[in-house]
Each structure stands twice: as structure tokens, then as C-alpha cells.
Design an enzyme around this catalytic site. Structure first.
Site, PDB file in Angstrom:
ATOM      1  N   GLY A   1       0.855  -1.180   0.000  1.00  0.00           N
ATOM      2  CA  GLY A   1       0.000   0.000   0.000  1.00  0.00           C
ATOM      3  C   GLY A   1       0.891   1.230   0.000  1.00  0.00           C
ATOM      4  O   GLY A   1       1.811   1.334   0.816  1.00  0.00           O
TER       5      GLY A   1
ATOM      6  N   VAL B   1       4.663  -1.234   3.278  1.00  0.00           N
ATOM      7  CA  VAL B   1       4.562   0.197   2.993  1.00  0.00           C
ATOM      8  C   VAL B   1       5.371   0.523   1.738  1.00  0.00           C
ATOM      9  O   VAL B   1       6.562   0.210   1.650  1.00  0.00           O
ATOM     10  CB  VAL B   1       5.078   1.036   4.177  1.00  0.00           C
ATOM     11  CG1 VAL B   1       4.999   2.530   3.841  1.00  0.00           C
ATOM     12  CG2 VAL B   1       4.272   0.735   5.435  1.00  0.00           C
ATOM     13  N   LYS B   2       4.713   1.171   0.793  1.00  0.00           N
ATOM     14  CA  LYS B   2       5.350   1.505  -0.478  1.00  0.00           C
ATOM     15  C   LYS B   2       5.702   2.993  -0.482  1.00  0.00           C
ATOM     16  O   LYS B   2       4.844   3.842  -0.239  1.00  0.00           O
ATOM     17  CB  LYS B   2       4.371   1.179  -1.610  1.00  0.00           C
ATOM     18  CG  LYS B   2       4.968   0.938  -2.975  1.00  0.00           C
ATOM     19  CD  LYS B   2       3.843   0.470  -3.906  1.00  0.00           C
ATOM     20  CE  LYS B   2       4.335   0.107  -5.274  1.00  0.00           C
ATOM     21  NZ  LYS B   2       3.182  -0.224  -6.156  1.00  0.00           N
ATOM     22  N   VAL B   3       6.978   3.301  -0.743  1.00  0.00           N
ATOM     23  CA  VAL B   3       7.427   4.692  -0.789  1.00  0.00           C
ATOM     24  C   VAL B   3       8.165   4.937  -2.099  1.00  0.00           C
ATOM     25  O   VAL B   3       8.771   4.018  -2.663  1.00  0.00           O
ATOM     26  CB  VAL B   3       8.357   5.034   0.399  1.00  0.00           C
ATOM     27  CG1 VAL B   3       7.643   4.819   1.722  1.00  0.00           C
ATOM     28  CG2 VAL B   3       9.651   4.226   0.347  1.00  0.00           C
TER      29      VAL B   3
END
Length: 217
Positions: free
Chosen positions: A56, A82-84
């Protein structure tokens, strides 16, 4: 090699997950925006279906915002990643979140230098976009070869998650190079099942069987 589904559509995920070939899911703000309902609830449902890593993505562009959104995403379910983005603040957030034991997928990677930074920051996954590189006449799969070579040379634990896969040959080429994961739309995975000789062979087998049964009557 693991196969991830690149979508926010729960029905697509349920259909392919039921076959037993999907190892995880990647989403992004564009994909989640297409789906009705609260995105947190949708991500939770996806986690319950696939029981594997589900990415996400944060929408904040500053470090503080990424940290805040990253904690929120990670709290949705134990399977969340967690996607950054590969920016200075994104790498800083990756380093901090990873240090807290939160899995991070660094996305929008278009060079081996960027992939090296992601690995140094402790990323669980790095997502190079091969299709978008192909679109500008750059060598998308050549980038995958470089990243795999670099990671193998230094035994980085970061997994190479090949993104923006447009057709089955992207997946085959990535598998031959030793990439860890490919993520692609459901349409691309559907194409992997198809071969004209499989269809014609099955048709012939069935016709021969029918003829044999009719001869016995």
C-alpha cells in the site's frame, strides 16, 4: 520466482488466488482510486484473500507525512508492506520504517543507482518499472539484469520486484535473470495460460475420445 498481482480489484484477486499461483499483491494510489469503498478496508480484504505481502503506497511527499501514512498502512494488517517512492525523503522514510521492523517497498525505480540506494536503506522490496523504460526506448530488462548482479555481488536481502510488466515475456526474461518477483495485471497472468498448441492438442484429444466412445455404441 513469485508472482504478485498488480491491482486493487478484489474480484480479480479472488479469481486468481483461488488457483493457487498468486504470492502477493501490489497496489498504488491510481489502482485503489478505481475501486469503490474505503481503501483501508479494501486493503484489509486483499490481505485476507492473498495471505501474502500486500503493498500500500503513501501519497505524502515529505518525510513526516510518509512516516505518518506508513505507520497507518502498516497497522491495517500484518501482511501490509509500505510503499514509498525513490526520493530523498522516500529513502529516509524507508531507512526509518525498516529500522522499526516495518517492511518497505521502494517504488518508481528506474536506474541501478537508485536500486542500490534502496538496498542500502534496508528496503524489503525494490520495484524497477520495466514497461515504462521500454516506452521511452530504454532497456527495461537490462536494468533488471544490473540490479540482480549488484544485489548478488553484495548479498543484499532486498528482493527485486519487477514492476510494470506488460506481457509474459517480461516475466520469462525476469525469471531467467533471477529476479525474485514479478507483479503484473490480471490480463498478463491470463496470457501466461495460453498457447495455440495447448488448445489444439486438447481439442484433438477430446475429439478422438468422443469417436472412440461412439464406436463402442
Amino acid at each position: 520466482m513469485k508472482l504478485f498481482l498488480d491491482t486493487g480489484n478484489i474480484k480479480e484477486i479472488e479469481t486468481l488466488a483461488s488457483i493457487g499461483i498468486i504470492d502477493g499483491v501490489t497496489t498504488n494510489p491510481s489502482l485503489l482510486a478505481k475501486e469503490a469503498g474505503d481503501y483501508r478496508e479494501n486493503l484489509k480484504k486483499i490481505c485476507q484473500v492473498v495471505r501474502g505481502p500486500v503493498s500500500g503506497e503513501v501519497v505524502a511527499t515529505d518525510f513526516a507525512g510518509m512516516m505518518r501514512e506508513g505507520h497507518d498502512i502498516a497497522a491495517i494488517d500484518e501482511h501490509m508492506v509500505v510503499k514509498v517512492p525513490l526520493t530523498r525523503d522516500g529513502i529516509k522514510a524507508c531507512k526509518t520504517l525498516s529500522g522499526e521492523g516495518i517492511r518497505v517497498n521502494v517504488t518508481l525505480v528506474f536506474s541501478s543507482a537508485q536500486a542500490l540506494l534502496a538496498a542500502k536503506a534496508g528496503a524489503t522490496f525494490v520495484s524497477p518499472f520495466v514497461g515504462r523504460l521500454d516506452d521511452i526506448a530504454a532497456d527495461g530488462m537490462g536494468l533488471i539484469r544490473e540490479i540482480v548482479e549488484i544485489y548478488d555481488q553484495y548479498a543484499f536481502p532486498t528482493e527485486v520486484l519487477v514492476a510494470s510488466c506488460r506481457h509474459p515475456m517480461h516475466i520469462v526474461a525476469a525469471a531467467r535473470m533471477g529476479a525474485d518477483i514479478c507483479t503484473c495485471p490480471a490480463t498478463v497472468i491470463d496470457q501466461m495460460f495460453n498457447h495455440p498448441l495447448t488448445a489444439s492438442g486438447l481439442e484433438k484429444f477430446l475429439k478422438d475420445w468422443e469417436k472412440a466412445q461412439a464406436a463402442k455404441v
